[in-house]
Design an enzyme around this catalytic site. Sequence first.
Site, PDB file in Angstrom:
ATOM      1  N   ARG A 116      -1.802  -5.526  -8.542  1.00 54.41           N
ATOM      2  CA  ARG A 116      -0.643  -6.371  -8.270  1.00 54.41           C
ATOM      3  C   ARG A 116      -0.412  -7.392  -9.365  1.00 54.41           C
ATOM      4  NH1 ARG A 116      -2.993  -7.432  -2.422  1.00 54.41           N
ATOM      5  NH2 ARG A 116      -4.806  -7.124  -3.742  1.00 54.41           N
TER       6      ARG A 116
ATOM      7  N   LYS B  92     -16.142  -8.001   6.715  1.00 59.10           N
ATOM      8  CA  LYS B  92     -17.052  -8.418   7.782  1.00 59.10           C
ATOM      9  C   LYS B  92     -16.348  -8.551   9.123  1.00 59.10           C
ATOM     10  CE  LYS B  92     -20.417 -10.426   4.744  1.00 59.10           C
ATOM     11  NZ  LYS B  92     -19.714 -10.817   3.502  1.00 59.10           N
TER      12      LYS B  92
ATOM     13  N   HIS C 173       0.846  -1.203   0.000  1.00 57.78           N
ATOM     14  CA  HIS C 173       0.000   0.000   0.000  1.00 57.78           C
ATOM     15  C   HIS C 173       0.884   1.258   0.000  1.00 57.78           C
ATOM     16  CE1 HIS C 173      -3.134  -2.604   2.227  1.00 57.78           C
ATOM     17  NE2 HIS C 173      -3.672  -2.332   1.065  1.00 57.78           N
TER      18      HIS C 173
ATOM     19  N   SER D 196      -2.855  -7.725   2.578  1.00 54.37           N
ATOM     20  CA  SER D 196      -3.194  -7.666   4.009  1.00 54.37           C
ATOM     21  C   SER D 196      -3.665  -9.048   4.484  1.00 54.37           C
ATOM     22  CB  SER D 196      -4.295  -6.637   4.257  1.00 54.37           C
ATOM     23  OG  SER D 196      -3.878  -5.367   3.868  1.00 54.37           O
TER      24      SER D 196
HETATM   25  P1  ADP Z   1      -9.930  -3.435  -0.584  1.00 56.79           P
HETATM   26  O1  ADP Z   1     -10.599  -4.214   0.486  1.00 56.79           O
HETATM   27  O2  ADP Z   1     -10.696  -2.227  -1.025  1.00 56.79           O
HETATM   28  O3  ADP Z   1      -9.401  -4.244  -1.744  1.00 56.79           O
HETATM   29  P2  ADP Z   1      -7.201  -3.236   0.363  1.00 56.79           P
HETATM   30  O4  ADP Z   1      -6.739  -2.523   1.572  1.00 56.79           O
HETATM   31  O5  ADP Z   1      -7.019  -4.709   0.342  1.00 56.79           O
HETATM   32  O6  ADP Z   1      -8.694  -2.789   0.167  1.00 56.79           O
HETATM   33  O7  ADP Z   1      -6.498  -2.628  -0.919  1.00 56.79           O
HETATM   34  C1  ADP Z   1      -6.647  -1.301  -1.288  1.00 56.79           C
HETATM   35  C2  ADP Z   1      -6.038  -1.105  -2.657  1.00 56.79           C
HETATM   36  O8  ADP Z   1      -4.640  -1.314  -2.587  1.00 56.79           O
HETATM   37  C3  ADP Z   1      -6.540  -2.083  -3.725  1.00 56.79           C
HETATM   38  O9  ADP Z   1      -6.583  -1.414  -4.965  1.00 56.79           O
HETATM   39  C4  ADP Z   1      -5.478  -3.140  -3.746  1.00 56.79           C
HETATM   40  O10 ADP Z   1      -5.411  -3.780  -5.022  1.00 56.79           O
HETATM   41  C5  ADP Z   1      -4.245  -2.314  -3.493  1.00 56.79           C
HETATM   42  N1  ADP Z   1      -3.169  -3.099  -2.905  1.00 56.79           N
HETATM   43  C6  ADP Z   1      -3.214  -3.918  -1.841  1.00 56.79           C
HETATM   44  N2  ADP Z   1      -2.022  -4.498  -1.606  1.00 56.79           N
HETATM   45  C7  ADP Z   1      -1.198  -4.011  -2.587  1.00 56.79           C
HETATM   46  C8  ADP Z   1       0.176  -4.240  -2.933  1.00 56.79           C
HETATM   47  N3  ADP Z   1       0.932  -5.113  -2.260  1.00 56.79           N
HETATM   48  N4  ADP Z   1       0.670  -3.581  -3.977  1.00 56.79           N
HETATM   49  C9  ADP Z   1      -0.096  -2.738  -4.687  1.00 56.79           C
HETATM   50  N5  ADP Z   1      -1.396  -2.487  -4.444  1.00 56.79           N
HETATM   51  C10 ADP Z   1      -1.936  -3.111  -3.402  1.00 56.79           C
END
Ligand code: ADP
Length: 162
Positions: free
Chosen positions: A90, A41, A17, A128
Amino acid sequence: MGAVLYPGSFDPITNGHLDIVRRARGIFDKVIIGVANNSEKQPLFTTDERLALLKEVCKGMDNVTVERFDGLLVDAMGKFGTTGVIRGLRAVSDFEYEFQMALMNRELNPKYETLFLMPSPEYSFVSSRMIKEIARCGGNISPFVPPIVNQAIERKLGRATA
Ligand code: ADP
């Protein structure tokens, strides 16, 4: 390039992120990280905890702010005054979901655009969800998350660090 919203669950924020935040803040005048309330959830961290971790990790990034939002992304964009959202891509596996969401959001409000940024390859396998699974099984997550997130996970899992 004005302001952009980077929305997500951030449960918790990872180095992947952060890679996206750094790229976005190099392009846009202002990046608003939007923490979705109740988007998952059973999140490991509450919305307030996720916000606090993000604020701490992004301290010192002068054009980055962290906000919570409820409900629809298009409504949040109206509230924060942005017309674009950033999402991270990703791998191909992210594509279908992101494509559907981007088009649905555009359907809900044709003014809004979704912009995709690719992280460094070293973060392309970091999520995550996987971080939480590895931590629950006692694995080392320190290469994938900021140190304060590592500590917060340890505390959450009842393994208080010194
Ligand atoms: P959501 O539940 O909305 O997918 P996340 O917190 O999992 O929320 O992810 C938010 C955004 O960040 C999404 O667009 C996701 O694809 C991106 N993201 C998550 N992890 C990575 C990563 N390792 N590299 C690049 N983008 C990421």
